[in-house]
Design a protein around this motif. Structure first.
Motif, PDB file in Angstrom:
ATOM      1  N   LYS A  75       8.064  -0.111  -8.232  1.00 54.13           N
ATOM      2  CA  LYS A  75       6.810  -0.452  -8.907  1.00 54.13           C
ATOM      3  C   LYS A  75       6.238   0.809  -9.537  1.00 54.13           C
TER       4      LYS A  75
ATOM      5  N   ARG B 277      -4.514 -10.207 -11.388  1.00 57.38           N
ATOM      6  CA  ARG B 277      -3.742  -9.073 -11.894  1.00 57.38           C
ATOM      7  C   ARG B 277      -4.556  -8.239 -12.881  1.00 57.38           C
TER       8      ARG B 277
ATOM      9  N   ARG C  71      -4.207   4.713  -3.906  1.00 53.62           N
ATOM     10  CA  ARG C  71      -3.903   3.405  -3.330  1.00 53.62           C
ATOM     11  C   ARG C  71      -4.744   3.154  -2.079  1.00 53.62           C
TER      12      ARG C  71
ATOM     13  N   TYR D   5      -3.859  -6.853  -4.409  1.00 50.21           N
ATOM     14  CA  TYR D   5      -3.006  -8.037  -4.485  1.00 50.21           C
ATOM     15  C   TYR D   5      -3.159  -8.849  -3.200  1.00 50.21           C
ATOM     16  N   TYR D   6      -3.150  -8.117  -2.073  1.00 52.81           N
ATOM     17  CA  TYR D   6      -3.259  -8.823  -0.788  1.00 52.81           C
ATOM     18  C   TYR D   6      -4.679  -9.309  -0.527  1.00 52.81           C
TER      19      TYR D   6
ATOM     20  N   GLU E 218       0.928  -0.299 -10.480  1.00 54.78           N
ATOM     21  CA  GLU E 218       1.228  -1.418  -9.580  1.00 54.78           C
ATOM     22  C   GLU E 218       1.126  -0.989  -8.117  1.00 54.78           C
TER      23      GLU E 218
ATOM     24  N   ARG F 187      -7.196  -6.327 -11.071  1.00 53.61           N
ATOM     25  CA  ARG F 187      -6.528  -5.302 -10.271  1.00 53.61           C
ATOM     26  C   ARG F 187      -6.187  -4.110 -11.121  1.00 53.61           C
TER      27      ARG F 187
ATOM     28  N   LEU G 167       6.185   2.160  -3.280  1.00 51.34           N
ATOM     29  CA  LEU G 167       7.295   1.240  -3.568  1.00 51.34           C
ATOM     30  C   LEU G 167       8.031   1.755  -4.803  1.00 51.34           C
TER      31      LEU G 167
ATOM     32  N   LEU H 105      -1.665  -2.554  -5.232  1.00 54.71           N
ATOM     33  CA  LEU H 105      -1.089  -3.428  -4.197  1.00 54.71           C
ATOM     34  C   LEU H 105      -2.098  -3.951  -3.158  1.00 54.71           C
ATOM     35  N   PRO H 106      -2.987  -3.098  -2.611  1.00 58.53           N
ATOM     36  CA  PRO H 106      -3.938  -3.629  -1.620  1.00 58.53           C
ATOM     37  C   PRO H 106      -4.813  -4.740  -2.189  1.00 58.53           C
TER      38      PRO H 106
END
Lengths: 222, 417
Positions: free
Chosen positions: A98, A115, A154, A109-110, A102, A118, A95, A106-107
């Motif tokens: 980001k 935060r 990621r 986050y889902y 970040e 993460r 992205l 992301l994974p």
């Protein structure tokens, strides 16, 4: 880990069904390092999509880690993807707005992880691919190899059982390719099943098993 | 869904396309702004006009005589109808639902000036023979002394109540007029009070230039015999002015042998009808304002919906990637919906606040005493109700784009290079 039995897949092309995968059967054990080869149109991308639960199939069975993957709701599919599979793409798909940390996080986050947690985890994985000092850079400030290493971090952060890499070196030069493949091999060495889709023979040669598809069916396996 | 990350994402996407976001927001902003401004000015106009009628009884009936147009009971058409004290007594006796009753006479013709003087000072003013009830039909504010009372009428007192224009012409500023003598057409009257009109505008000015003397004194002093010029009547709380008007007309028609179908013999005016007409007019204006306002807003919302569709299309790859990384359909939908709602909300509420601010400024500039316009304002409940409905609208404008976003196939999205 992966068991495909008589998988058939059709696409509708101009109103006519196109038989993309024909009675494909395939077993991949935990910890294997496999490449899938084949000319364009051979069905290798389709296979990768089915393996990644990004696409469904028309008949046959797909078992992933003992679970039958079929007729899943989008939400279930999303959860399985998040839990089992890490993706690495040819064009990175980072992205752009980001920063590195970040993107890596992301994974998680889902998965509903806070935060703070993460970011700690993401930092750890960035460090593993040697990008700890680039944590707050945007993807546009990174080189191709760095971007792909970022994408690998990621893919790894959700601690998947399988890494699916679709032409991971397709956009990279030889030196960088080697660098990225070394990272991928290190991932495999840690016990994670790695499946690489590629059309480059020298990349495929680095894997321990080459599966070649031709017209939607297995041509060579070994 | 409402964690910091989601908000960050929304802010990030909006920032990425500042111009587009601004233009889209401008549509919604303008809609809300216009709605508030139009509502405010509609309201100002309405209150201004109602104040122009100002205190003027909204259920008043005025009845006067005209010429008949139909033959009846041996009378030829064209007969002139005049009223007298017996008519007044009969109306008061026979008609139900009357609150205030005032037979009136005016010196000279209608709105004709007369020679009024005090010492060397003279002026032309309207002179009326009135009953005490008149002060309730055309409200006034007493400045000095009192208005006429029943004893004044019973005893044919030669007293006068003068409007403030009369006062200004005949008296020195600050002088107490009560007890002073003035002459009207050569007849002496003692001033017992002065008043200010409670009505703004022309009507108020005309009222301020009026002298009221007792009805009975008027007839005697100016040789009117038992003639009554016209009647001013208001209905009580239970009777509509229209009913009272019809009833009074029936009584007078009967007494003067006027054909029941003759629309000419008796003239009358009913402020209730005017008031109703005006109420309807303002109801129409309000309807129009809402129609135009909501239509403008709807256009803005369609704009939001359109932009969200474009945003979703632009972010196809991103949404696909998010799905691959484990984003549930719900998280994708909520992202789009929330963005549409937030965009609409910020723009809409800015418009709302902007509109209200403008109205406030105009209010201050106009001031509370502007004769033709009230201070524009919008009921806060209405304003924030509209804001809430707008938020719902924003949510709905996001539905279609959200649907689009969810239908994105991860495979296709990631492959679209």
């Amino acid at each position: 880990m992966i068991r495909l039995e008589n998988i058939n897949k059709f696409y509708q092309v101009g109103g006519k069904p196109l038989h993309v995968l024909k009675e494909l059967s395939l077993t991949i054990e935990t910890g294997e390092y496999v490449s899938i080869m084949g000319s364009s149109g051979s069905g290798k991308s389709t296979l990768l999509n089915i393996l990644g639960i990004l696409d469904d199939y028309d008949s046959g069975n797909y078992h992933l880690g003992g679970t039958l993957i079929r007729d899943l709701s989008e939400t279930q599919a999303a959860q399985y993807r998040n839990a089992y599979i890490g993706f690495v793409f040819q064009s990175f798909h980072l992205l752009p707005f980001k920063n590195a940390i970040e993107n890596v996080a992301l994974p998680l986050y889902y998965r509903g992880i806070s935060r703070k947690e993460r970011n700690v985890t993401a930092m750890d994985f960035l460090d593993r691919v040697g990008l700890a000092d680039r944590a707050h850079h945007l993807p546009s400030e990174l080189s191709g190899g760095q971007k792909q290493r970022l994408a690998i971090a990621r893919a790894l952060i959700s601690e998947p059982r399988i890494i699916l890499a679709d032409e991971p070196t397709g956009a990279l030069d030889t030196t960088t390719s080697d660098e990225v493949m070394q990272v991928i091999e290190a991932v495999n060495a840690s016990g994670i099943t790695v499946i690489v889709v590629t059309h480059e023979q020298d990349i495929a040669d680095r894997t321990s098993r080459i599966i070649t598809l031709r017209d939607g069916a297995m041509a060579v396996d070994g | 869904m409402f964690d910091l990350d989601t908000w960050q994402e929304i802010v990030q996407t909006m920032r990425r396309n500042k111009l587009r976001t601004t233009l889209t927001a401008a549509g919604v902003f303008w809609g809300m702004f216009m709605l508030m401004v139009m509502l405010g000015f509609g309201d100002a106009l309405e209150r201004g006009t109602k104040r122009g009628m100002g205190g003027f009884a909204t259920n008043a009936v005025y009845i006067w005589g005209q010429r008949t147009s139909l033959p009846y009971k041996g009378f030829q058409p064209g007969r002139s109808i005049d009223y007298n004290n017996a008519d007044a007594a009969a109306v008061k006796r026979e008609v139900d639902g009357i609150e205030y009753f005032a037979p009136r006479n005016q010196l000279g013709g209608y709105q004709d000036g007369n020679n009024v003087g005090r010492g060397a000072k003279t002026g032309n003013f309207q002179v009326m023979g009135d009953m005490p009830d008149m002060r309730f039909i055309q409200p006034m504010e007493m400045v000095h002394g009192r208005f006429l009372n029943d004893l004044d009428v019973q005893r044919h007192r030669k007293v006068a109540v003068i409007g403030n224009t009369v006062y200004e012409v005949l008296f020195q500023n600050g002088e107490d007029p009560v007890g002073q003598q003035i002459t009207i057409n050569g007849v002496s009257f003692m001033v017992i009070g002065s008043f200010k009109s409670a009505m703004p505008g022309d009507r108020g000015e005309r009222q301020a230039g009026t002298i009221h003397i007792p009805f009975s004194t008027f007839q005697r002093a100016f040789n009117y015999g038992d003639r009554v010029g016209w009647f001013a009547i208001t209905g009580d709380a239970d009777a509509s002015a229209t009913q009272v008007e019809a009833h009074v007309r029936a009584v007078l028609r009967n007494r003067h042998s006027i054909h029941p179908d003759d629309s000419q013999g008796i003239g009358s005016y009913n402020s209730e009808k005017d008031f109703e007409k005006m109420s309807n007019l303002f109801w129409g204006i309000r309807l129009f304002v809402w129609f135009v306002g909501t239509a403008t807003l709807a256009t803005g919302l369609v704009g939001v919906s359109n932009i969200m569709l474009i945003v979703v299309r632009e972010r196809t790859k991103e949404i696909g990637l998010r799905r691959a990384l484990g984003a549930t359909p719900f998280s994708v939908v909520s992202l789009v919906l929330l963005e549409a709602t937030v965009l609409t909300g910020i723009a809409g509420y800015s418009g709302l606040i902007g509109g209200l601010a403008l109205l406030q400024i105009v209010s201050v500039v106009i001031g509370p005493d502007n004769p033709s316009m009230g201070q524009p304002r919008v009921d806060l409940v209405v304003a924030f109700g509209a804001g809430f409905i707008l938020l719902l609208g924003g949510f709905f404008s996001g539905l279609l784009p959200a649907q689009r976003a969810v239908n994105i196939k991860t495979v296709d999205a990631l492959r679209a290079d």
